[in-house]
Design a protein around this motif. Sequence first.
Motif, PDB file in Angstrom:
ATOM      1  N   LYS A 144     -14.319 -54.700  -2.040  1.00 65.50           N
ATOM      2  CA  LYS A 144     -13.847 -55.426  -0.862  1.00 65.50           C
ATOM      3  C   LYS A 144     -13.141 -56.720  -1.255  1.00 65.50           C
ATOM      4  O   LYS A 144     -12.175 -57.142  -0.611  1.00 65.50           O
ATOM      5  CB  LYS A 144     -15.030 -55.736   0.058  1.00 65.50           C
ATOM      6  CG  LYS A 144     -14.625 -56.381   1.379  1.00 65.50           C
ATOM      7  CD  LYS A 144     -15.813 -56.510   2.311  1.00 65.50           C
ATOM      8  CE  LYS A 144     -15.396 -57.094   3.654  1.00 65.50           C
ATOM      9  NZ  LYS A 144     -16.555 -57.185   4.593  1.00 65.50           N
ATOM     10  N   LEU A 145     -13.635 -57.368  -2.316  1.00 65.28           N
ATOM     11  CA  LEU A 145     -13.062 -58.642  -2.783  1.00 65.28           C
ATOM     12  C   LEU A 145     -11.869 -58.448  -3.703  1.00 65.28           C
ATOM     13  O   LEU A 145     -11.239 -59.422  -4.114  1.00 65.28           O
ATOM     14  CB  LEU A 145     -14.142 -59.458  -3.500  1.00 65.28           C
ATOM     15  CG  LEU A 145     -15.284 -59.998  -2.622  1.00 65.28           C
ATOM     16  CD1 LEU A 145     -16.456 -60.456  -3.490  1.00 65.28           C
ATOM     17  CD2 LEU A 145     -14.793 -61.132  -1.737  1.00 65.28           C
ATOM     18  N   HIS A 146     -11.614 -57.181  -4.075  1.00 62.55           N
ATOM     19  CA  HIS A 146     -10.496 -56.846  -4.973  1.00 62.55           C
ATOM     20  C   HIS A 146     -10.662 -57.500  -6.349  1.00 62.55           C
ATOM     21  O   HIS A 146      -9.708 -58.036  -6.930  1.00 62.55           O
ATOM     22  CB  HIS A 146      -9.152 -57.258  -4.358  1.00 62.55           C
ATOM     23  CG  HIS A 146      -8.904 -56.670  -3.002  1.00 62.55           C
ATOM     24  ND1 HIS A 146      -8.694 -55.320  -2.794  1.00 62.55           N
ATOM     25  CD2 HIS A 146      -8.867 -57.250  -1.776  1.00 62.55           C
ATOM     26  CE1 HIS A 146      -8.517 -55.091  -1.500  1.00 62.55           C
ATOM     27  NE2 HIS A 146      -8.629 -56.240  -0.857  1.00 62.55           N
ATOM     28  N   ILE A 147     -11.896 -57.469  -6.851  1.00 59.35           N
ATOM     29  CA  ILE A 147     -12.155 -57.946  -8.215  1.00 59.35           C
ATOM     30  C   ILE A 147     -13.009 -56.896  -8.921  1.00 59.35           C
ATOM     31  O   ILE A 147     -13.575 -55.995  -8.294  1.00 59.35           O
ATOM     32  CB  ILE A 147     -12.883 -59.310  -8.233  1.00 59.35           C
ATOM     33  CG1 ILE A 147     -14.245 -59.217  -7.535  1.00 59.35           C
ATOM     34  CG2 ILE A 147     -12.025 -60.398  -7.587  1.00 59.35           C
ATOM     35  CD1 ILE A 147     -15.046 -60.513  -7.627  1.00 59.35           C
ATOM     36  N   ALA A 148     -13.111 -57.010 -10.237  1.00 56.27           N
ATOM     37  CA  ALA A 148     -13.914 -56.069 -11.006  1.00 56.27           C
ATOM     38  C   ALA A 148     -15.401 -56.378 -10.825  1.00 56.27           C
ATOM     39  O   ALA A 148     -15.791 -57.504 -10.508  1.00 56.27           O
ATOM     40  CB  ALA A 148     -13.526 -56.143 -12.480  1.00 56.27           C
TER      41      ALA A 148
END
Length: 290
Positions: A24-28
């Motif tokens: 959802k946060l667009h991070i790994a």
Amino acid sequence: MDIKQLKYFLTIAEEGQITAAAKKLHIAQPPLSQQLKILEEELGIKLVERGSRHIHLTDAGKILRERARQILELSDSTVNEINDFKRGLKGTLTIGTISSSGSLLLKNVIAKFHKEYSGVKFSIREGNTFNILELLNKGVIEIGIVRTPFKALNYGCKYMKKEPMIAAMTKKYCSGDDTKTMEITELKDKPIILYRRFENLIIEACFENGFKPEIFCKNEDARTTLMWANAGLGIAIVPKSAFELVNNENLIYKEIEYEKLVTSIAAIWIKDRYLSSLAEKFIESFNEDE
């Protein structure tokens, strides 16, 4: 602890999974797990219990979840206020409202305000009066829309005109006549449905007229009160303008003739606190004759 860490933690808490939160946060996932670990080390307490599929908040984590939500909302509100200052009468106005204000507020205030200031957008938080006052005191909202009675200490207030309380019921609880009003004594020995906001007001009014009300159901919302009455379970006592909040096809209503069973909607704000130009204009739009 910073805003970004709080945003990360709140997303983890809401998603229940670090994997889903990372997506959802667009991070790994590994950097997000590391941020959670850093936050726990900084606070010196475990915030989550890690399971095979989901994480579960500890008691400390539950506290931080609520505080993080409030802090992020306040941060957004602050950004909106600054943008409002830069742009003039454009931006987002953050308001907290009780459910029973919906019909009257939309017809008499919001529509008129939108017509005059079409560039203004709204962020609405709903809750009971206690919730709205809490949000107002914490600065999450600029204006609260509540109903009397309430303690007006430390608040600026502007009221709409008073309106009567009504008894909404199915035909089996009606005397059969076509009158639009009723005496409060006609409620004696009838199952009454009310929401706690008006419990003391209604009980006192009944006692003053010589009887103890037969309260069948107490709840937290005008809509619930009307829904139960619509199902034929008793007589709902609500403000007149609340009648249109739900499907009321089975209901008729009568105004209760008793001078103390009245209420009015009020716009309230914190005295001596900055009000955006949007909020000031909105308060001006509250007409006591509406």
